[in-house]
Design an enzyme around this catalytic site. Structure first.
Site, PDB file in Angstrom:
ATOM      1  N   LYS A  97      -2.427  -1.404  -3.491  1.00 34.13           N
ATOM      2  CA  LYS A  97      -3.020  -0.279  -4.225  1.00 34.13           C
ATOM      3  C   LYS A  97      -1.938   1.202  -3.901  1.00 34.13           C
ATOM      4  CE  LYS A  97      -5.834   2.012  -0.206  1.00 34.13           C
ATOM      5  NZ  LYS A  97      -6.475   1.599   1.364  1.00 34.13           N
ATOM      6  N   LYS A 111       0.419  -1.407  -0.082  1.00 36.74           N
ATOM      7  CA  LYS A 111      -0.062   0.429   0.287  1.00 36.74           C
ATOM      8  C   LYS A 111       0.477   1.269  -0.036  1.00 36.74           C
ATOM      9  CE  LYS A 111      -3.504   2.823   3.148  1.00 36.74           C
ATOM     10  NZ  LYS A 111      -4.103   2.733   3.828  1.00 36.74           N
TER      11      LYS A 111
HETATM   12  C1  PBG Z   1      -7.309   3.525   6.247  1.00 36.23           C
HETATM   13  C2  PBG Z   1      -8.209   2.909   4.474  1.00 36.23           C
HETATM   14  C3  PBG Z   1      -7.484   3.923   3.015  1.00 36.23           C
HETATM   15  C4  PBG Z   1      -8.040   3.200   1.909  1.00 36.23           C
HETATM   16  C5  PBG Z   1      -8.244   2.082   2.328  1.00 36.23           C
HETATM   17  N1  PBG Z   1      -8.203   2.182   3.491  1.00 36.23           N
HETATM   18  C6  PBG Z   1      -7.319   5.091   3.869  1.00 36.23           C
HETATM   19  C7  PBG Z   1      -5.840   5.540   4.319  1.00 36.23           C
HETATM   20  O1  PBG Z   1      -4.765   5.197   3.525  1.00 36.23           O
HETATM   21  O2  PBG Z   1      -5.509   6.388   3.734  1.00 36.23           O
HETATM   22  C8  PBG Z   1      -7.513   4.442   1.251  1.00 36.23           C
HETATM   23  C9  PBG Z   1      -9.126   4.134  -0.697  1.00 36.23           C
HETATM   24  C10 PBG Z   1      -9.587   4.230  -1.053  1.00 36.23           C
HETATM   25  O3  PBG Z   1      -9.112   5.320  -1.431  1.00 36.23           O
HETATM   26  O4  PBG Z   1     -10.446   4.459  -1.951  1.00 36.23           O
HETATM   27  N2  PBG Z   1      -6.085   2.895   6.042  1.00 36.23           N
END
Ligand code: PBG
Length: 323
Positions: A248, A195
């Site tokens: 992601k 991520k």
């Molecule tokens: C929580 C999380 C996030 C997303 C999914 N789980 C946000 C972040 O890390 O700030 C983002 C999903 C999206 O942008 O559609 N940590």
């Protein structure tokens, strides 16, 4: 005049020929639809930076999941916005917490729909970080205990799969251990293994009210410049017991999806995040892009790169086009 013997255009002449040799398919069976759950009653409000995406109160969720299920989408992933936030994110594992109640409601109305839960603290902490804060820093190991509690509470409420998105070191192993101890050895973990610290989460943070109140997430989410590190992150999660590995965001990181596909034999998921969705929607609204074609093309590329599963806010639109 000389021509090579092979003319690629021969197989592009008609749709039937093109379809015969098409290498990649996009089916509704691969898709996971994200849902935002908010407190209150009778709430269905559109997220301003994500046209077509709504936040629902638990009572309103039932209609939505029924529609999702009838469209043939096999799974949803839940994000909760709690009534109150605190330093340690305790609402994330409250017995009657927002996500726990949402799981119960969905399992009652559409038991066959796969319910995945996002396991993180950022929507639940007053400071908006994904971990506990000690002396101005994120305390990795103390956070693991909180995350384990969150995952177990989701499983107890009836979740079919948990998806940790916090990016703390060692969280997959700790969650696996806690689930097993609590009698949930059959519940898979879809790890947000790779991520990145991305600007493309902007619209999500509006929807989930989870923007950090100070600093940013660079000390835990990955540097967008790094590709080899993605392999190290994924390898760790495999070792710790992850069942599905997620990358992601998706479109800016197709190379990473492809690398993971080649390096690992686990199912690979990709999250087409809020900003990817917003970008296509916005350009579509301005008349700068053909929104529908851009949607297909981006999702198809994510499949082509090697994703088995795609989490996308377009899931319902795709399903409607396919049926
Ligand atoms: C929580 C999380 C996030 C997303 C999914 N789980 C946000 C972040 O890390 O700030 C983002 C999903 C999206 O942008 O559609 N940590």
């Amino acid at each position: 005049m000389f021509f090579p013997e092979y003319r690629p255009r021969r197989l592009r002449r008609t749709e039937a020929l093109r379809s015969l040799v098409r290498e990649t398919e996009l089916s509704v069976k691969h898709l996971v639809y994200p849902l935002f759950v908010v407190p209150g009653q009778g709430v269905k409000e559109e997220v301003s930076s994500m046209p077509g995406v709504f936040r629902f109160s638990v009572d309103k969720l039932k209609e939505e999941v029924k529609e999702v299920y009838e469209l043939g989408i096999p799974a949803v992933i839940l994000f909760g916005i709690p009534e109150k936030k605190d330093e340690v994110g305790s609402e994330a594992y409250a017995k009657r917490g927002i996500v726990q109640r949402a799981i119960e409601a969905i399992k009652k109305s559409t038991p066959e729909l796969i319910v995945i839960t996002d396991v993180c603290l950022c929507e639940y902490t007053s400071h908006g970080h994904c971990g506990l804060i000690r002396k101005g820093e994120i305390d990795n190991d103390a956070t693991l205990e909180q995350l384990a509690k969150v995952a177990v509470s989701h499983a107890k409420a009836g979740a079919d799969m948990v998806a940790p998105s916090d990016m703390m070191d060692g969280r997959v192993g700790r969650i696996r251990e806690a689930l097993d101890e609590a009698g949930f050895s059959h519940i898979p973990i879809m790890s947000y293994a790779v991520k990145y610290c991305s600007s493309f989460y902007g619209p999500f943070r509006e929807a989930a009210e989870s923007a950090p109140q100070f600093g940013d997430r660079r000390s835990y989410q990955m540097d967008p410049a790094n590709a080899r590190e993605a392999i190290r992150e994924a390898a760790l999660d495999v070792e710790e017991g992850a069942d599905i590995l997620m990358v992601k965001p998706a479109l800016p990181y197709l190379d990473i999806i492809k690398t993971l596909r080649e390096e690992f034999n686990h199912p690979i998921a990709a999250y087409q995040v809020s900003g990817e969705y917003a970008m296509i929607k916005a350009a579509g609204r301005l008349g700068w892009l053909d929104e529908e074609r851009a949607m297909w093309e981006s999702l198809l590329s994510i499949r082509r790169a090697g994703a088995d599963v795609i989490l996308t806010y377009f899931a319902k639109e795709v399903a409607r086009k396919l049926t």
